[in-house]
Design a protein around this motif. Structure first.
Motif, PDB file in Angstrom:
ATOM      1  N   UNK A 100       0.825  -1.202   0.000  1.00 20.09           N
ATOM      2  CA  UNK A 100       0.000   0.000   0.000  1.00 20.09           C
ATOM      3  C   UNK A 100       0.859   1.252   0.000  1.00 20.09           C
ATOM      4  N   UNK A 101       1.979   1.227   0.713  1.00 19.14           N
ATOM      5  CA  UNK A 101       2.880   2.381   0.745  1.00 19.14           C
ATOM      6  C   UNK A 101       3.498   2.637  -0.624  1.00 19.14           C
ATOM      7  N   UNK A 102       3.886   1.580  -1.305  1.00 16.14           N
ATOM      8  CA  UNK A 102       4.450   1.740  -2.650  1.00 16.14           C
ATOM      9  C   UNK A 102       3.404   2.298  -3.623  1.00 16.14           C
ATOM     10  N   UNK A 103       2.177   1.833  -3.506  1.00 18.29           N
ATOM     11  CA  UNK A 103       1.137   2.318  -4.403  1.00 18.29           C
ATOM     12  C   UNK A 103       0.828   3.791  -4.151  1.00 18.29           C
ATOM     13  N   UNK A 104       0.796   4.195  -2.898  1.00 18.18           N
ATOM     14  CA  UNK A 104       0.529   5.600  -2.590  1.00 18.18           C
ATOM     15  C   UNK A 104       1.673   6.490  -3.064  1.00 18.18           C
ATOM     16  N   UNK A 105       2.917   6.012  -2.898  1.00 13.94           N
ATOM     17  CA  UNK A 105       4.055   6.797  -3.379  1.00 13.94           C
ATOM     18  C   UNK A 105       3.990   6.971  -4.885  1.00 13.94           C
ATOM     19  N   UNK A 106       3.641   5.892  -5.596  1.00 14.84           N
ATOM     20  CA  UNK A 106       3.509   5.990  -7.053  1.00 14.84           C
ATOM     21  C   UNK A 106       2.311   6.840  -7.445  1.00 14.84           C
ATOM     22  N   UNK A 107       1.242   6.780  -6.631  1.00 14.54           N
ATOM     23  CA  UNK A 107       0.039   7.552  -6.953  1.00 14.54           C
ATOM     24  C   UNK A 107       0.298   9.045  -6.869  1.00 14.54           C
ATOM     25  N   UNK A 138      -7.891  10.700  -7.492  1.00 13.08           N
ATOM     26  CA  UNK A 138      -7.064   9.676  -6.869  1.00 13.08           C
ATOM     27  C   UNK A 138      -7.683   8.296  -7.028  1.00 13.08           C
ATOM     28  N   UNK A 139      -8.974   8.220  -6.813  1.00  8.12           N
ATOM     29  CA  UNK A 139      -9.658   6.934  -6.902  1.00  8.12           C
ATOM     30  C   UNK A 139      -9.598   6.375  -8.325  1.00  8.12           C
ATOM     31  N   UNK A 140      -9.836   7.211  -9.330  1.00 11.47           N
ATOM     32  CA  UNK A 140      -9.825   6.741 -10.717  1.00 11.47           C
ATOM     33  C   UNK A 140      -8.439   6.266 -11.142  1.00 11.47           C
ATOM     34  N   UNK A 141      -7.407   6.916 -10.627  1.00  9.23           N
ATOM     35  CA  UNK A 141      -6.055   6.456 -10.958  1.00  9.23           C
ATOM     36  C   UNK A 141      -5.763   5.093 -10.331  1.00  9.23           C
ATOM     37  N   UNK A 142      -6.246   4.874  -9.118  1.00 11.25           N
ATOM     38  CA  UNK A 142      -6.018   3.580  -8.458  1.00 11.25           C
ATOM     39  C   UNK A 142      -6.733   2.443  -9.171  1.00 11.25           C
ATOM     40  N   UNK A 143      -7.719   2.771  -9.985  1.00  9.70           N
ATOM     41  CA  UNK A 143      -8.435   1.732 -10.717  1.00  9.70           C
ATOM     42  C   UNK A 143      -7.631   1.206 -11.900  1.00  9.70           C
ATOM     43  N   UNK A 144      -6.565   1.889 -12.267  1.00  8.10           N
ATOM     44  CA  UNK A 144      -5.757   1.449 -13.396  1.00  8.10           C
ATOM     45  C   UNK A 144      -4.995   0.178 -13.040  1.00  8.10           C
ATOM     46  N   UNK A 145      -4.725  -0.585 -14.088  1.00  5.34           N
ATOM     47  CA  UNK A 145      -4.088  -1.882 -13.879  1.00  5.34           C
ATOM     48  C   UNK A 145      -2.650  -1.746 -13.389  1.00  5.34           C
ATOM     49  N   UNK A 146      -2.015  -0.613 -13.595  1.00  3.97           N
ATOM     50  CA  UNK A 146      -0.635  -0.420 -13.149  1.00  3.97           C
ATOM     51  C   UNK A 146      -0.530  -0.429 -11.625  1.00  3.97           C
ATOM     52  N   UNK A 147      -1.653  -0.207 -10.928  1.00  6.16           N
ATOM     53  CA  UNK A 147      -1.659  -0.234  -9.461  1.00  6.16           C
ATOM     54  C   UNK A 147      -2.098  -1.596  -8.922  1.00  6.16           C
ATOM     55  N   UNK A 191      -7.128   0.548   0.075  1.00  2.00           N
ATOM     56  CA  UNK A 191      -6.824   1.966   0.260  1.00  2.00           C
ATOM     57  C   UNK A 191      -8.156   2.715   0.243  1.00  2.00           C
ATOM     58  N   UNK A 192      -8.508   3.293   1.393  1.00  2.42           N
ATOM     59  CA  UNK A 192      -9.785   3.996   1.545  1.00  2.42           C
ATOM     60  C   UNK A 192      -9.515   5.500   1.578  1.00  2.42           C
TER      61      UNK A 192
END
Length: 229
Positions: free
Chosen positions: A98-105, A121-130, A180-181
């Motif tokens: 989760x920390x790596x995903x937030x840093x990349x986000x 933020x939410x729409x970006x997390x829906x991408x397959x890269x995350x 991630x909420x």
């Protein structure tokens, strides 16, 4: 002559007998008084020893109880510490992901300038890269609007699971789930949330109350930065 000698002898005998009686009487009285004093001391000692024994026994019982309770507390604390350590070790991989995903986000160039909105933020997390290669995306839902069925705003898909080896035998025997909420309820014109937070929303907003902001910060209306409790 004989009568006078006999009289003197009788007087001497009576004198010696009287001296002997005095000596015997004095010794007997002395012995009796010593015996009475010794008996008195033993009686006083007995009256002192009993409360002393009771107090010492009570102190020993209290100390033993305190030591036992302390030992039980230390055992419970040690057990809780081991449980916490196991849970933290089990959750560490999910926290790292989760920390790596937030840093990349937050470093994603697709984010708009300024404070990003929750939807961005939410729409970006829906991408397959995350989503890491061994992960499966999950849908988490929570009913809160009272309507029948799960509505779109009652679910999120920013949750994942991955296989885990819980007993370190080299085989995956369980799954680790994490999410991630970041969403918050909408805010009314009065500056308050329209409803209580649900189980799929962030527990606290990312910034302070908008009424405490001024200038450029207050101008960011409608973004995650303007959410407040």
């Amino acid at each position: 002559m004989l009568t006078r000698q006999l009289t003197r002898a009788m007087q001497e005998i009576f004198c010696q007998a009287r001296k002997l009686a005095k000596v015997v009487t004095k010794g007997f009285i002395t012995w009796l008084l010593r015996g009475l004093f010794a008996l008195g001391r033993r009686t006083a000692a007995a009256g002192f020893v009993l409360p002393t024994v009771v107090m010492v026994t009570l102190v020993v019982v209290l100390l033993t109880t305190a030591v036992m309770l302390r030992s039980f507390d230390r055992t419970r604390n040690a057990s809780n510490f081991r449980v916490n350590e196991v849970l933290l070790n089990a959750a560490a991989p999910a926290l790292d992901r989760a920390r790596l995903k937030l840093s990349a986000l937050f470093a994603d160039p697709a984010l708009p300038t300024g404070t990003p909105a929750e939807e961005s933020l939410y729409n970006l997390l829906l991408r397959d890269r995350y989503r890491f290669g061994d992960e499966t995306r999950l849908t988490v839902a929570s009913e809160f609007n009272g309507a029948s069925g799960i509505q779109a705003d009652e679910q999120i898909t920013t949750a994942w699971r991955f296989a885990a080896d819980t007993d370190n035998n080299g085989k995956f025997d369980s799954y680790t789930l994490y999410g991630i909420y970041l969403k918050s309820p909408s805010v009314s014109n009065t500056g308050e949330f329209n409803r209580p937070r649900s189980a799929i929303e962030a527990r606290t907003p990312p910034m302070v109350d908008q009424r405490q902001l001024s200038g450029a910060c207050a101008a960011n209306t409608g973004t995650a930065g303007t959410s407040y409790t």
